[in-house]
Each structure stands twice: as structure tokens, then as C-alpha cells.
Design an enzyme around this catalytic site. Structure first.
Site, PDB file in Angstrom:
ATOM      1  N   GLY A   1     -21.164   6.161   2.021  1.00 23.00           N
ATOM      2  CA  GLY A   1     -20.011   6.453   1.176  1.00 23.00           C
ATOM      3  C   GLY A   1     -20.456   6.417  -0.269  1.00 23.00           C
ATOM      4  O   GLY A   1     -20.953   5.393  -0.742  1.00 23.00           O
ATOM      5  N   TYR A   2     -20.295   7.537  -0.985  1.00 21.83           N
ATOM      6  CA  TYR A   2     -20.827   7.592  -2.350  1.00 21.83           C
ATOM      7  C   TYR A   2     -19.784   8.108  -3.329  1.00 21.83           C
ATOM      8  O   TYR A   2     -20.057   8.940  -4.196  1.00 21.83           O
ATOM      9  CB  TYR A   2     -22.097   8.443  -2.389  1.00 21.83           C
ATOM     10  N   GLY A   3     -18.565   7.602  -3.178  1.00 19.97           N
ATOM     11  CA  GLY A   3     -17.544   7.839  -4.190  1.00 19.97           C
ATOM     12  C   GLY A   3     -17.705   6.817  -5.293  1.00 19.97           C
ATOM     13  O   GLY A   3     -18.808   6.330  -5.558  1.00 19.97           O
ATOM     14  N   ASN A   4     -16.591   6.452  -5.935  1.00 19.45           N
ATOM     15  CA  ASN A   4     -16.677   5.511  -7.045  1.00 19.45           C
ATOM     16  C   ASN A   4     -17.285   4.176  -6.625  1.00 19.45           C
ATOM     17  O   ASN A   4     -18.231   3.684  -7.238  1.00 19.45           O
ATOM     18  CB  ASN A   4     -15.297   5.276  -7.661  1.00 19.45           C
ATOM     19  N   ALA A   5     -16.760   3.590  -5.543  1.00 17.80           N
ATOM     20  CA  ALA A   5     -17.242   2.263  -5.129  1.00 17.80           C
ATOM     21  C   ALA A   5     -18.714   2.302  -4.737  1.00 17.80           C
ATOM     22  O   ALA A   5     -19.509   1.461  -5.169  1.00 17.80           O
ATOM     23  CB  ALA A   5     -16.397   1.738  -3.974  1.00 17.80           C
ATOM     24  N   GLY A   6     -19.112   3.278  -3.926  1.00 17.65           N
ATOM     25  CA  GLY A   6     -20.481   3.342  -3.438  1.00 17.65           C
ATOM     26  C   GLY A   6     -21.485   3.645  -4.533  1.00 17.65           C
ATOM     27  O   GLY A   6     -22.557   3.025  -4.600  1.00 17.65           O
TER      28      GLY A   6
ATOM     29  N   LYS B   1       0.860  -1.190   0.000  1.00 18.06           N
ATOM     30  CA  LYS B   1       0.000   0.000   0.000  1.00 18.06           C
ATOM     31  C   LYS B   1       0.888   1.229   0.000  1.00 18.06           C
ATOM     32  O   LYS B   1       2.028   1.204   0.484  1.00 18.06           O
ATOM     33  CB  LYS B   1      -0.915   0.020   1.237  1.00 18.06           C
TER      34      LYS B   1
END
Length: 412
Positions: free
Chosen positions: A214-219, A102
Site C-alpha cells: 500500500g503506497y498511498g499517503n500512509a505507506g 466513521k
């Protein structure tokens, strides 16, 4: 426990379950390499700023290290170590020939111009270039990084090596060696795992109610994927705004507003709620898709979902895990549930090494096969060992693979 200590605790649980000790145990509880770098970036006004970054490699027993790079103001070495450990086990549980790594840079990308962001990305790669390569360590996107940033990083590494090196980075744009299906891979993989779990648990995904924190790309992609599978999305939240609508959220509209404005604040329907109120919404499935530690002792007892699918890394604290177990809520752990991203990153790396491209349909079919197999093996481990939860079972599947590789290489 902090995030790093929690990751080590999960490993110890798996090692105890498998009765693994001695040198193998010690190697899994330490990181092989941790690099801290300080580098200079010229800002748009001509001033020079010094940024601190990290790259941690946990193990490469199964193959080259693999893991994302995050740009965030709160990045620190302990967090990056924990995430590298989780990557080792995530890759192993899915059966990928990778170890875990990481990286991170302490910065606020929202305060940087595009040109400053590019110079920072290139300078970071220059600083860590000695320990990455297609054969050593292959970075990818993570929090606040994206395909464009990966493109700059790949280009910078290629410049340093004086040859194209597409395979050094995954999550790139399609035009420079990216893979079909990579952007949706994390959410798509979580859907496949959830479907497999629902089949075993007797839950119907069609008509199931879903809440997403969470509402970025994944969400946002998960909202689309789960809605397409017949689920009803009733609650969503980004860092500023939560939306609750028991009649179902218009996912296409919410995604359009989020993409155009950067927030959900102008979504016109349903009820506005505080972002963390999503956790107390009554639903069948809860998807934590933001940051680590968002489900904790303060809110775990408010969760009413039947199934928690960890789309983010480390979203549930140890205390919360215990509370959810007491409530009978099943948790599909991050190293299993969100492994779709690294799986399609593996596909991208393979395609780069072969100089070949798979279609979107081929990628999707391969991803489903990998995710179904990973859930099946985790489920079987849980049944055979009679262990407490899917988290320790998934860690045990991964630990068994990593330790076997260490033994076969003569390390332990």
C-alpha cells in the site's frame, strides 16, 4: 466472518479476558447510531446523480465521536460500522477523550472532476449535518479523502451554522485550522510504536528490512519515516505495481514518482513484482498499509517477517491472525499501530477549541508521548493477563476505559 463480525469478535475476546458482561458488554457490541443518506449532486454536464452515504457512531461514552470519511466504490454499512467500532477502541487505547465514528460515500472519486468532488463533499455534509459538530462527532480524512475535501466540508458546515466552525472537522489545510504534523501523523505514530516494540522484543530498527503493501499517503510517508530511522525499505507496492530491491529502495525517488504519476510503474530500479508478492518477501518488518483483509488465509503462511505493524485498518483476517501466531510472527494491531492519525486529529481539535497553534516540534513530542504510553499499557496488559497476543491486549486496555466511563456516567 465479514469485517463487522470480526470487529465484534475482537471486542468479545477482550470482554472475556476482563470478565466484563451484562449491559456493558451489550452496549459495546452495538452501535449507538447509524445514519444512511441519499443526496443529489449536479454533475459537470448538468445531469443530477444520486449518491448514497453513511455516518455511524459507535459510542460517545468517553467524549464526542471521532472518525474518518472515505470515498470508495465498495463502501457499505457493515464496513462503516466495523470501522466505527475500531475507532472507539483506537481512541480509547491511546487515551483520547473520544468515542468512535466513521463515514463513507459510495463513489469512485477517480471518475469525478474537482468541481464534482467539491459538490459531492458539500452535499454529504449537508445530509449528515444534524449529527455532527465539534461537541457531537468530528469527521476527518480517510481513504480517498484529503485536507482539501476536509476544508470544503468544514466550510459547508460553517455556512449551515452561519459561523466559523473549524473544530467540526480535522485533517484540514493549515490555513483554516489544520495542525502541523497531521499528514505524517499515522506513519509517524506507527514508527514510535514500532520503536517501542523493538526495544521490548530485542529487534534493532537500524538496519532492519521493511516491506510495505500500500503506497498511498500512509505507506509512502511510512517508507520515508522508517528509512530516516535507519531501516532499509526493500519492497513496496501500490494497487498496480510492486518493487523489490534487496539493496534498498530509493524512497525519495519512489515518492516523487508516485506523486507525479500516481503509480510506481516507472520506478527504474530493482525488480518489478505483483503487488501481493510483497507479502512473501523475506524481511524483518511488514507494514500492511492498504485495505482491510489483505492478509488472509491465502497468503498468511507466505509471510516471513518477524513483526507485522498494521498501518491500515483491519488488514489481517481472523484466519490469518491464527496462522501468523502459529508461525511466531508478532502483530502490532491497527488500533494501536495506526492511532497516530487520530491522536494528531485530537491535537488539531484542541487547538481549534483554544484558538491556538502548536509548533511541529511540540506536536511531534506530544505524539511520541501518547504512542509510547499506549504501547506500554498494551504491553503491560499482555504481561499481566498472559493473553495470546497484542491485539486482544490492546482491545482490553480500550474496553476497560470505555466501560469505566459508562459506569461513571451511570449507563451500566
Amino acid at each position: 466472518m465479514n469485517f463487522h463480525e470480526t470487529a465484534l469478535y475482537q471486542i468479545k475476546r477482550a470482554l472475556d479476558l476482563l470478565n466484563i458482561n451484562g449491559s456493558a458488554s451489550k452496549m459495546l457490541l452495538e452501535t449507538k447510531r447509524a445514519l444512511e443518506v441519499n443526496f443529489t449532486v449536479t454533475m459537470d454536464d448538468g445531469t443530477k446523480e444520486i449518491f448514497k452515504g453513511y455516518r455511524v457512531q459507535h459510542t460517545d461514552a468517553l467524549g464526542p465521536a471521532k472518525g474518518g470519511i472515505r470515498f470508495h466504490p465498495k463502501v457499505d454499512l457493515d464496513e462503516v460500522k466495523a470501522l466505527a467500532i475500531l475507532m472507539s477502541f483506537k481512541c480509547a487505547v491511546v487515551g483520547l477523550p473520544y468515542g468512535g465514528a466513521k463515514g463513507g460515500v459510495i463513489c469512485n472519486p477517480k471518475e469525478l472532476s474537482e468541481s464534482e468532488l467539491e459538490r459531492l463533499s458539500r452535499a454529504y455534509i449537508q445530509a449528515i449535518s444534524q449529527i455532527i459538530s465539534p461537541e457531537k462527532d468530528i469527521p476527518a480524512p480517510d481513504v480517498y479523502t484529503n485536507p482539501q475535501i476536509m476544508g470544503w466540508m468544514m466550510d459547508e458546515f460553517s455556512n449551515l451554522k452561519q459561523q466559523n466552525s473549524f473544530g467540526v472537522i480535522t485533517g484540514k489545510p493549515l490555513s483554516i485550522g489544520g495542525s502541523e504534523g497531521r499528514i505524517s501523523a499515522t506513519a509517524r505514530g506507527s514508527l514510535f510504536v514500532t520503536k517501542a516494540a523493538c526495544n521490548k522484543l530485542g529487534i534493532s530498527l537500524s538496519g532492519a528490512t521493511v516491506s510495505i503493501h500500500g503506497y498511498g499517503n500512509a505507506g509512502s510517508v511510512a517508507a520515508r519515516e522508517f528509512a530516516s530511522a535507519g531501516a532499509k525499505i526493500i519492497a513496496i507496492a501500490d494497487s498496480k505495481t510492486g518493487i523489490f530491491d534487496p539493496q534498498g529502495i530509493d524512497v525519495d525517488l519512489a515518492n516523487k514518482i508516485k506523486q507525479e504519476t500516481g503509480t510506481l510503474q516507472s520506478y527504474p530500479y530493482g525488480e518489478k513484482i505483483a503487488p501481493n508478492d510483497v507479502f512473501s518477501c523475506e524481511c524483518d518488518i511488514l507494514l500492511p498499509a492498504s485495505m482491510e483483509g489483505v492478509i488472509n488465509s491465502d497468503n498468511a503462511d507466505q509471510i516471513k517477517a518477524k513483526l507485522v505493524v498494521e498501518l491500515a485498518n483491519g488488514p489481517t483476517t481472523l484466519e490469518a491472525d491464527e496462522i501468523l501466531a502459529e508461525k511466531g510472527i508478532i502483530v502490532l494491531p491497527d488500533i494501536l499501530a495506526n492511532a497516530g492519525g487520530v491522536t494528531v486529529s485530537y491535537f488539531e481539535w484542541v487547538q481549534n477549541n483554544l484558538g491556538y497553534c502548536w509548533t511541529a516540534e511540540e506536536v511531534d513530542e506530544k505524539l511520541q508521548r501518547f504512542m509510547n504510553k499506549a504501547f506500554k499499557e498494551t504491553y503491560e496488559m499482555k504481561e499481566i493477563t498472559k493473553c495470546a497476543d497484542y491485539r486482544v491486549a490492546a482491545f482490553a486496555v480500550a474496553a476497560k476505559r470505555i466501560v469505566q466511563a459508562m459506569k461513571d456516567r451511570g449507563w451500566v
